[in-house]
Design a protein around this motif. Structure first.
Motif, PDB file in Angstrom:
ATOM      1  N   PRO A  26      29.349 -77.766 -20.061  1.00 13.12           N
ATOM      2  CA  PRO A  26      28.516 -77.966 -18.868  1.00 13.12           C
ATOM      3  C   PRO A  26      27.284 -77.059 -18.824  1.00 13.12           C
ATOM      4  N   ASP A  27      27.343 -75.906 -19.491  1.00 11.97           N
ATOM      5  CA  ASP A  27      26.215 -74.967 -19.470  1.00 11.97           C
ATOM      6  C   ASP A  27      25.343 -75.059 -20.723  1.00 11.97           C
ATOM      7  N   GLY A  28      25.741 -75.897 -21.669  1.00 12.05           N
ATOM      8  CA  GLY A  28      25.068 -75.927 -22.959  1.00 12.05           C
ATOM      9  C   GLY A  28      23.608 -76.324 -22.879  1.00 12.05           C
ATOM     10  N   TRP A  29      23.300 -77.349 -22.085  1.00 11.67           N
ATOM     11  CA  TRP A  29      21.918 -77.834 -22.007  1.00 11.67           C
ATOM     12  C   TRP A  29      20.998 -76.779 -21.421  1.00 11.67           C
ATOM     13  N   ASP A  30      21.417 -76.142 -20.330  1.00 14.73           N
ATOM     14  CA  ASP A  30      20.582 -75.103 -19.719  1.00 14.73           C
ATOM     15  C   ASP A  30      20.409 -73.920 -20.671  1.00 14.73           C
ATOM     16  N   ARG A  31      21.453 -73.570 -21.395  1.00 16.98           N
ATOM     17  CA  ARG A  31      21.390 -72.427 -22.304  1.00 16.98           C
ATOM     18  C   ARG A  31      20.419 -72.703 -23.463  1.00 16.98           C
ATOM     19  N   VAL A  32      20.549 -73.865 -24.080  1.00 23.65           N
ATOM     20  CA  VAL A  32      19.696 -74.206 -25.217  1.00 23.65           C
ATOM     21  C   VAL A  32      18.244 -74.377 -24.772  1.00 23.65           C
ATOM     22  N   ARG A  33      18.052 -74.980 -23.618  1.00 21.54           N
ATOM     23  CA  ARG A  33      16.696 -75.169 -23.112  1.00 21.54           C
ATOM     24  C   ARG A  33      16.030 -73.829 -22.811  1.00 21.54           C
ATOM     25  N   HIS A  34      16.792 -72.892 -22.274  1.00 14.96           N
ATOM     26  CA  HIS A  34      16.251 -71.553 -22.000  1.00 14.96           C
ATOM     27  C   HIS A  34      15.843 -70.859 -23.304  1.00 14.96           C
ATOM     28  N   LEU A  35      16.674 -70.977 -24.325  1.00 17.67           N
ATOM     29  CA  LEU A  35      16.348 -70.374 -25.619  1.00 17.67           C
ATOM     30  C   LEU A  35      15.117 -71.031 -26.234  1.00 17.67           C
ATOM     31  N   ALA A  36      15.033 -72.346 -26.120  1.00 18.22           N
ATOM     32  CA  ALA A  36      13.899 -73.075 -26.696  1.00 18.22           C
ATOM     33  C   ALA A  36      12.591 -72.657 -26.049  1.00 18.22           C
ATOM     34  N   ALA A  37      12.639 -72.295 -24.767  1.00 21.86           N
ATOM     35  CA  ALA A  37      11.423 -71.896 -24.055  1.00 21.86           C
ATOM     36  C   ALA A  37      10.859 -70.580 -24.573  1.00 21.86           C
ATOM     37  N   THR A  38      11.649 -69.822 -25.345  1.00 21.56           N
ATOM     38  CA  THR A  38      11.160 -68.556 -25.891  1.00 21.56           C
ATOM     39  C   THR A  38      10.357 -68.753 -27.182  1.00 21.56           C
ATOM     40  N   LEU A  39      10.396 -69.957 -27.755  1.00 21.03           N
ATOM     41  CA  LEU A  39       9.701 -70.217 -29.018  1.00 21.03           C
ATOM     42  C   LEU A  39       8.185 -70.239 -28.798  1.00 21.03           C
ATOM     43  N   VAL A  40       7.470 -69.469 -29.584  1.00 23.38           N
ATOM     44  CA  VAL A  40       6.012 -69.512 -29.598  1.00 23.38           C
ATOM     45  C   VAL A  40       5.614 -70.492 -30.696  1.00 23.38           C
ATOM     46  N   LEU A  41       5.187 -71.686 -30.311  1.00 19.88           N
ATOM     47  CA  LEU A  41       4.974 -72.752 -31.291  1.00 19.88           C
ATOM     48  C   LEU A  41       3.911 -72.406 -32.317  1.00 19.88           C
ATOM     49  N   ASP A  42       2.928 -71.626 -31.927  1.00 20.62           N
ATOM     50  CA  ASP A  42       1.877 -71.243 -32.865  1.00 20.62           C
ATOM     51  C   ASP A  42       2.454 -70.500 -34.071  1.00 20.62           C
ATOM     52  N   GLU A  43       3.624 -69.881 -33.895  1.00 18.09           N
ATOM     53  CA  GLU A  43       4.239 -69.123 -34.981  1.00 18.09           C
ATOM     54  C   GLU A  43       4.932 -70.013 -36.000  1.00 18.09           C
ATOM     55  N   THR A  44       5.126 -71.299 -35.692  1.00 15.51           N
ATOM     56  CA  THR A  44       5.860 -72.155 -36.616  1.00 15.51           C
ATOM     57  C   THR A  44       5.094 -72.393 -37.906  1.00 15.51           C
ATOM     58  N   ARG A  45       3.770 -72.277 -37.874  1.00 13.43           N
ATOM     59  CA  ARG A  45       3.003 -72.501 -39.111  1.00 13.43           C
ATOM     60  C   ARG A  45       3.214 -71.392 -40.127  1.00 13.43           C
ATOM     61  N   ASP A  46       3.767 -70.272 -39.697  1.00 15.92           N
ATOM     62  CA  ASP A  46       3.977 -69.131 -40.589  1.00 15.92           C
ATOM     63  C   ASP A  46       5.453 -68.836 -40.822  1.00 15.92           C
TER      64      ASP A  46
END
Length: 287
Positions: free
Chosen positions: A182-202
């Motif tokens: 029941p808490d999985g979606w909120d947990r994963v979404r919170h973690l995903a929000a910490t990703l700085v997408l500009d860093e994915t190119r490196d």
């Protein structure tokens, strides 16, 4: 460093799937020679990222076309991606002074309109199209609305684009997710929000995902390469002119002195003078 890819992954214990896209060289080739201003680069980049994220989840021989039509300064955004992850795209906009000034939201640039997603089966020729209004302040919000309407899936979407790279992360909550955790979606979404997408190119995609979701068990699928594919093909244009007919083509030639065909999608221009037109109709059309 791996670039121009889409990475699919799955949180098996949570029933949540995801896709990560990062384009550099392929994206820069799409922009080459177009001279788009920064707001157009950003919008077309977001559209292209969305298109690849959609196409990466399709099976078989097909093509996904994402098209955004608006009444604002940006009239049209088109991105096309085959099942082999070959991309192309374009934008049409009003270049008047002030209409593309910085600080305008994506919603202001697009105005009212709609987004269409067309799935084409290249073997049967069948088309499947979904249409949604442009509801939201950004393409992220518009696309999340599309997923909720067309696929009844709750989603999380982040997009980034500049002249050097296009990046995107999409998470989709599958129907059994709440029953598994029941808490999985909120947990994963919170973690995903910490990703700085500009860093994915490196960063390598696997390293990036395990850093963002360190405690979650993930199945990471094979990495798929993405390439820009919009070849210069004068023979194809010559075949089109033959199909148009000699009488009509020569009428254009007499009026303008040459026949000019502009391929906006690929940013190619084809010019045929009288000698070239004569050669076209003297040569049989290829099978």
């Amino acid at each position: 460093m791996q670039t121009d890819y889409v990475q699919r992954f799955l949180f098996e214990q949570l029933d949540i799937r995801g896709r990560l896209v990062c384009l550099t060289g392929a994206w820069q080739r799409m922009l080459e020679g177009r001279g788009y201003p920064e707001p157009i680069v950003s919008l077309l980049g977001h559209t292209t990222a969305l298109n690849v994220l959609l196409a990466a989840n399709q099976k078989g021989a097909g093509r996904v076309t994402l098209q955004v039509q608006g009444t604002g300064p940006v009239r049209l955004l088109v991105s096309d991606c085959t099942a082999e992850l070959r991309i192309r795209g374009m934008a049409q906009f009003q270049p008047e002074a002030g209409s593309l000034k910085s600080g305008l939201t994506e919603a202001s640039l697009l105005g009212d309109g709609r987004m269409s997603v067309t799935l084409e089966d290249l073997r049967s020729g069948q088309l499947y199209q979904s249409l949604v209004p442009l509801e939201g302040q950004s393409l992220e919000e518009i696309f999340e609305h599309y997923l909720s309407q067309s696929e009844q899936l709750e989603s999380f979407l982040r997009l980034f684009a500049d002249g050097g790279a296009v990046c995107g992360l999409l998470l989709e909550k599958l129907p059994g997710a709440d029953a598994k955790d029941p808490d999985g979606w909120d947990r994963v979404r919170h973690l995903a929000a910490t990703l700085v997408l500009d860093e994915t190119r490196d960063a390598q995609p696997y390293d990036l995902l395990t850093r963002v979701f360190p405690e979650e068990l993930m199945r990471v699928f094979r990495l798929h390469a993405v390439e820009y594919h919009c070849p210069y093909d004068p023979q194809k244009v010559a075949d089109m002119l033959r199909a148009l007919g000699r009488v009509e083509v020569e009428a254009i030639l007499r009026e303008t002195g040459e026949v000019v065909i502009r391929n906006e999608m690929c940013n190619h221009e084809y010019r045929f003078d009288a000698a070239a037109i004569e050669a076209i109709f003297a040569t049989p059309q290829r099978a």
